[in-house]
Structure formats: structure tokens, C-alpha cells
Design a protein around this motif. Structure first.
Motif, PDB file in Angstrom:
ATOM      1  N   GLU A   1      69.907  25.530  64.006  1.00  0.00           N
ATOM      2  CA  GLU A   1      69.533  23.806  63.768  1.00  0.00           C
ATOM      3  C   GLU A   1      68.525  23.409  64.022  1.00  0.00           C
ATOM      4  O   GLU A   1      67.551  22.577  63.160  1.00  0.00           O
ATOM      5  N   LYS A   2      68.081  23.492  65.121  1.00  0.00           N
ATOM      6  CA  LYS A   2      67.000  23.125  65.910  1.00  0.00           C
ATOM      7  C   LYS A   2      65.490  23.797  65.199  1.00  0.00           C
ATOM      8  O   LYS A   2      64.422  23.008  65.083  1.00  0.00           O
ATOM      9  N   VAL A   3      65.717  24.948  64.737  1.00  0.00           N
ATOM     10  CA  VAL A   3      64.410  25.596  63.993  1.00  0.00           C
ATOM     11  C   VAL A   3      64.313  24.796  62.788  1.00  0.00           C
ATOM     12  O   VAL A   3      63.418  24.379  62.258  1.00  0.00           O
ATOM     13  N   ILE A   4      65.506  24.372  61.963  1.00  0.00           N
ATOM     14  CA  ILE A   4      65.473  24.003  60.699  1.00  0.00           C
ATOM     15  C   ILE A   4      64.802  22.472  60.837  1.00  0.00           C
ATOM     16  O   ILE A   4      63.734  21.949  60.151  1.00  0.00           O
ATOM     17  N   LEU A   5      65.204  21.800  62.043  1.00  0.00           N
ATOM     18  CA  LEU A   5      64.792  20.378  62.290  1.00  0.00           C
ATOM     19  C   LEU A   5      63.343  20.371  62.435  1.00  0.00           C
ATOM     20  O   LEU A   5      62.512  19.437  62.356  1.00  0.00           O
ATOM     21  N   SER A   6      62.756  21.453  63.252  1.00  0.00           N
ATOM     22  CA  SER A   6      61.219  21.744  63.507  1.00  0.00           C
ATOM     23  C   SER A   6      60.389  21.699  62.085  1.00  0.00           C
ATOM     24  O   SER A   6      59.407  21.738  62.159  1.00  0.00           O
ATOM     25  N   LEU A   7      60.966  21.933  61.046  1.00  0.00           N
ATOM     26  CA  LEU A   7      60.356  22.185  59.968  1.00  0.00           C
ATOM     27  C   LEU A   7      59.787  20.804  59.382  1.00  0.00           C
ATOM     28  O   LEU A   7      58.792  20.801  58.586  1.00  0.00           O
ATOM     29  N   GLY A   8      60.593  19.713  59.904  1.00  0.00           N
ATOM     30  CA  GLY A   8      59.942  18.565  59.330  1.00  0.00           C
ATOM     31  C   GLY A   8      60.921  17.859  58.175  1.00  0.00           C
ATOM     32  O   GLY A   8      61.553  18.454  57.421  1.00  0.00           O
ATOM     33  N   GLU A   9      60.801  16.458  58.284  1.00  0.00           N
ATOM     34  CA  GLU A   9      61.800  15.836  57.326  1.00  0.00           C
ATOM     35  C   GLU A   9      61.470  16.133  55.974  1.00  0.00           C
ATOM     36  O   GLU A   9      62.542  16.508  55.185  1.00  0.00           O
ATOM     37  N   LYS A  10      60.139  16.396  55.433  1.00  0.00           N
ATOM     38  CA  LYS A  10      59.903  16.635  54.015  1.00  0.00           C
ATOM     39  C   LYS A  10      60.475  17.923  53.426  1.00  0.00           C
ATOM     40  O   LYS A  10      60.920  18.043  52.474  1.00  0.00           O
ATOM     41  N   GLU A  11      60.253  18.964  54.353  1.00  0.00           N
ATOM     42  CA  GLU A  11      60.894  20.390  53.932  1.00  0.00           C
ATOM     43  C   GLU A  11      62.300  20.434  54.190  1.00  0.00           C
ATOM     44  O   GLU A  11      62.781  21.102  52.951  1.00  0.00           O
ATOM     45  N   ILE A  12      63.072  19.321  54.926  1.00  0.00           N
ATOM     46  CA  ILE A  12      64.537  19.733  54.637  1.00  0.00           C
ATOM     47  C   ILE A  12      65.008  18.704  53.279  1.00  0.00           C
ATOM     48  O   ILE A  12      65.716  19.166  52.975  1.00  0.00           O
ATOM     49  N   GLN A  13      64.239  17.519  53.086  1.00  0.00           N
ATOM     50  CA  GLN A  13      64.366  16.963  52.082  1.00  0.00           C
ATOM     51  C   GLN A  13      64.288  17.528  50.647  1.00  0.00           C
ATOM     52  O   GLN A  13      65.118  17.495  49.858  1.00  0.00           O
ATOM     53  N   ASP A  14      63.270  18.535  50.939  1.00  0.00           N
ATOM     54  CA  ASP A  14      62.995  19.387  49.491  1.00  0.00           C
ATOM     55  C   ASP A  14      64.128  20.426  49.506  1.00  0.00           C
ATOM     56  O   ASP A  14      64.693  20.634  48.252  1.00  0.00           O
ATOM     57  N   MET A  15      64.780  20.789  50.645  1.00  0.00           N
ATOM     58  CA  MET A  15      65.937  21.582  50.408  1.00  0.00           C
ATOM     59  C   MET A  15      67.414  21.147  49.919  1.00  0.00           C
ATOM     60  O   MET A  15      67.900  21.611  49.213  1.00  0.00           O
ATOM     61  N   ILE A  16      67.218  20.066  50.639  1.00  0.00           N
ATOM     62  CA  ILE A  16      68.455  18.949  50.007  1.00  0.00           C
ATOM     63  C   ILE A  16      68.364  18.710  48.375  1.00  0.00           C
ATOM     64  O   ILE A  16      69.241  18.932  47.636  1.00  0.00           O
ATOM     65  N   SER A  17      67.175  18.432  47.852  1.00  0.00           N
ATOM     66  CA  SER A  17      66.820  18.285  46.391  1.00  0.00           C
ATOM     67  C   SER A  17      67.088  19.336  45.674  1.00  0.00           C
ATOM     68  O   SER A  17      67.450  19.192  44.633  1.00  0.00           O
ATOM     69  N   ASP A  18      66.923  20.684  46.104  1.00  0.00           N
ATOM     70  CA  ASP A  18      67.209  21.959  45.404  1.00  0.00           C
ATOM     71  C   ASP A  18      68.708  21.790  45.219  1.00  0.00           C
ATOM     72  O   ASP A  18      69.051  22.366  44.299  1.00  0.00           O
ATOM     73  N   GLY A  19      69.466  21.146  45.694  1.00  0.00           N
ATOM     74  CA  GLY A  19      71.122  21.416  45.763  1.00  0.00           C
ATOM     75  C   GLY A  19      71.723  22.582  45.836  1.00  0.00           C
ATOM     76  O   GLY A  19      72.919  22.650  45.220  1.00  0.00           O
ATOM     77  N   GLU A  20      70.911  23.441  46.502  1.00  0.00           N
ATOM     78  CA  GLU A  20      71.785  24.707  46.953  1.00  0.00           C
ATOM     79  C   GLU A  20      71.851  24.865  48.265  1.00  0.00           C
ATOM     80  O   GLU A  20      71.142  24.539  49.103  1.00  0.00           O
ATOM     81  N   PRO A  21      73.128  25.391  48.780  1.00  0.00           N
ATOM     82  CA  PRO A  21      73.053  26.152  50.328  1.00  0.00           C
ATOM     83  C   PRO A  21      72.007  26.854  50.580  1.00  0.00           C
ATOM     84  O   PRO A  21      71.368  27.520  49.847  1.00  0.00           O
ATOM     85  N   ILE A  22      71.524  26.745  51.833  1.00  0.00           N
ATOM     86  CA  ILE A  22      70.493  27.467  52.300  1.00  0.00           C
ATOM     87  C   ILE A  22      71.029  28.850  53.277  1.00  0.00           C
ATOM     88  O   ILE A  22      72.353  28.498  53.973  1.00  0.00           O
ATOM     89  N   GLU A  23      70.460  29.993  53.501  1.00  0.00           N
ATOM     90  CA  GLU A  23      70.834  31.003  54.638  1.00  0.00           C
ATOM     91  C   GLU A  23      69.653  31.266  55.429  1.00  0.00           C
ATOM     92  O   GLU A  23      68.509  31.380  54.810  1.00  0.00           O
ATOM     93  N   VAL A  24      69.873  31.192  56.575  1.00  0.00           N
ATOM     94  CA  VAL A  24      69.133  31.653  57.680  1.00  0.00           C
ATOM     95  C   VAL A  24      69.445  32.850  58.347  1.00  0.00           C
ATOM     96  O   VAL A  24      70.374  33.095  58.703  1.00  0.00           O
ATOM     97  N   ASN A  25      68.413  33.784  58.367  1.00  0.00           N
ATOM     98  CA  ASN A  25      68.861  35.228  58.944  1.00  0.00           C
ATOM     99  C   ASN A  25      67.862  35.320  60.213  1.00  0.00           C
ATOM    100  O   ASN A  25      67.018  35.001  60.495  1.00  0.00           O
TER     101      ASN A  25
ATOM    102  N   LYS B   1      72.113  17.192  54.966  1.00  0.00           N
ATOM    103  CA  LYS B   1      72.108  15.906  55.053  1.00  0.00           C
ATOM    104  C   LYS B   1      72.254  15.286  56.368  1.00  0.00           C
ATOM    105  O   LYS B   1      71.398  14.312  56.955  1.00  0.00           O
ATOM    106  N   ALA B   2      73.365  16.208  57.022  1.00  0.00           N
ATOM    107  CA  ALA B   2      73.767  15.357  58.427  1.00  0.00           C
ATOM    108  C   ALA B   2      72.789  15.994  59.373  1.00  0.00           C
ATOM    109  O   ALA B   2      72.545  15.201  60.337  1.00  0.00           O
ATOM    110  N   LEU B   3      71.982  17.004  59.267  1.00  0.00           N
ATOM    111  CA  LEU B   3      71.100  17.430  60.099  1.00  0.00           C
ATOM    112  C   LEU B   3      69.764  16.312  60.019  1.00  0.00           C
ATOM    113  O   LEU B   3      69.450  16.131  61.203  1.00  0.00           O
ATOM    114  N   LEU B   4      69.395  15.973  58.860  1.00  0.00           N
ATOM    115  CA  LEU B   4      68.332  15.048  58.646  1.00  0.00           C
ATOM    116  C   LEU B   4      68.866  13.588  59.346  1.00  0.00           C
ATOM    117  O   LEU B   4      67.926  13.042  60.034  1.00  0.00           O
TER     118      LEU B   4
END
Length: 291
Positions: free
Chosen positions: A245-269, A285-288
């Protein structure tokens, strides 16, 4: 304890020795990354070396990273260890395949060399210590031997080995590191050289039922020696969903918003243990909001 390191001293503390058996650690890494035999051998050797080097560090939470940046087909290997000899690691190209070398063995040198070995020690100081050498052979034990001499000015002998089963699981794995103190007498050095000349490979010894303790007996034959302690070692990755979660947050608000706009779940390895973490759109959304 299946995998462990024995730490010992010999010749009135003129020599320090580490001997390890690491079959379970290397097999855990192989299973996690589905590595080819030569990639398993390369990763297993570096992890075994890192386990012993980690156990040399003074603080339990000190961190050691061994990084090989490879011009060979394996492309790279990264391994980290802490002062408790917990180790994790991965290879850049886990499926690399090569024919056997001239001795009929797994061609680790051919997979790894040419390249550089970088050693990073984070001991809680302002800046981590970093040492770097060109690879001598890519066989890893020789490269670590050269690293100790060139970067730490410690004359050492490193032996590492991984033996595979016909079904490509790990049959044996282990190693030893011998280090001379600056005041080591010539007679002690000569005795060690004589012992090393006659000793079989690490995997041959382990296959013959030797333990780290009995390996020490062979290495220290003809001199007084004592075991200081025994340290368990294992493959251990401290990744968690919270850390991801911390790594995702470090990507920044715009990057996370883009993921949300895609409407698909993501997978982090996780590179180190190959564990997959899934995040739904609602979780993003909760992370944002939390971020």
C-alpha cells in the motif's frame, strides 16, 4: 533446525570460519521463482554467501544487499540478508538455460559473467557502505573471495555449492567462508592452504553426510578451533499488503486515480518472494482517501 550456520574461530582467534547448510532456503527460493537449474544454482550460491555475510553483521536489524549486474543471460541477481541470517532474493531471468560447462557442471559462470558485484551494508548510519568489484568469473564464490580482498582488505577463501536433483529440485546446498586476521602467522596460513587443497567440494561433502560442524573439522585439521555459536538461516520475505500500500501511495495521486479510472483491479508482485497482492477499485479509492 534444518538450515544453519556455524560460526567458529581457529588458531587462537587468528582465523574466523563460517560453515553453512542451506538446502531448504535454496529450495524455497527455487519453488517461489520457478528457476531453471542454472538460475537456482546462481541464486542459491549468492543467497548462501549472503546468509553467512549477514551473520557477520553486528546488529540483528542491519541489512546486507548483494547485487550482481550481469552482462550474461541471467541479467542480474539481487539478494538481501539481515543480521539474523534471514535471506531473500531473485534473478532477473529465472528461466535461463545453458549447456553444462567443460566439467559437466551447471555453467553458473556462463550465465552470470561478465558483470559487477555490488555489496551494500546498511548498518543504521547516515549512509550505507557500498563496495563494488568487477566479476572475476561469475562463479560467485571466487567473486566474493575477490570482493573481500579488494574492498574490505580481508584475505578470505569462499566456497559455495548447489546440487540439483534430476527433477530439478535442490538436493544439497551450502558453503563456507574462511577469513584471516591481519596478524595470522605464516604457519597457520600454510596449514589452511594444505587443508583446502585436500578438501572435496561443498556439495560432495554434504552428499556424503557431512554437516557444517564436520566441514569445520576438515578445514581446521591440525589446529585448535572452537565453535562460537550456531545460527539458524532461512528464506524469509517481510513483504505485506501494508508495505505494498505504501509503495502504491508513493506513486502519487494522479497515478492512483488513473488506476481507478481504468475500473479494473490491480495486481502487485513482490520481486523477492513472487507473492501477488490484489487491490480492488474500492481498495484503491480507500487508499487515495487515506493517502
Amino acid at each position: 533446525m534444518t538450515d544453519y550456520i556455524v560460526r567458529a574461530t581457529a588458531a587462537g582467534h587468528q582465523v574466523r570460519i563460517f560453515a553453512a547448510t542451506t538446502k531448504e532456503m535454496v529450495e524455497t527460493a527455487r519453488a517461489a521463482h520457478n528457476t531453471s537449474p542454472v538460475a537456482t544454482a546462481a541464486l542459491g550460491r549468492l543467497m548462501t554467501g549472503a546468509a553467512m555475510m549477514g551473520s557477520m553483521m553486528k546488529g540483528e536489524d542491519d541489512k546486507l544487499t548483494l547485487q550482481i549486474i550481469s552482462g550474461g543471460p541471467i541479467k542480474g541477481i539481487t539478494v538481501t540478508a539481515d543480521g539474523r541470517a534471514n535471506v531473500k532474493g531473485y534473478v532477473a531471468e529465472p528461466q535461463v538455460m545453458l549447456p553444462p560447462n567443460a566439467y559437466g557442471k551447471l555453467d553458473v559462470g556462463g550465465a552470470v559473467a561478465p558483470g559487477i558485484l555490488r555489496v551494500i551494508k546498511d548498518m543504521g548510519l547516515k549512509e550505507p557502505y557500498t563496495g563494488q568489484i568487477d566479476l572475476v568469473s561469475g562463479e560467485i564464490a571466487e567473486d566474493l573471495t575477490y570482493y573481500f580482498a579488494a574492498s574490505e582488505q580481508v584475505n578470505s577463501s569462499v566456497a559455495l555449492g548447489v546440487l540439483m536433483e534430476k527433477n530439478n529440485t535442490v538436493k544439497q546446498a551450502g558453503g563456507f567462508i574462511i577469513q584471516l586476521m591481519p596478524y595470522t602467522q605464516e604457519s597457520v596460513i600454510e596449514k589452511l592452504e594444505e587443508n583446502l587443497k585436500d578438501i572435496p567440494s561443498v556439495t560432495t561433502m554434504l552428499e556424503n553426510g557431512e554437516t557444517p560442524e564436520s566441514m569445520l573439522e576438515k578445514l581446521c585439521a591440525g589446529m585448535d578451533w572452537e565453535i562460537l555459536d550456531t545460527v539458524p538461516t532461512r528464506f524469509y520475505c517481510d513483504c505485506s499488503k501494508e508495505k505494498v500500500e505504501k509503495v502504491i501511495l508513493s506513486l502519487g495521486e494522479k497515478e492512483i486515480q488513473d488506476m481507478i479510472s481504468d475500473g479494473e483491479p490491480i495486481e502487485v508482485n513482490c520481486h523477492f518472494c513472487n507473492k501477488h497482492y490484489h487491490f480492488t477499485v474500492d481498495e484503491l479509492k480507500a487508499l487515495l482517501i487515506k493517502g
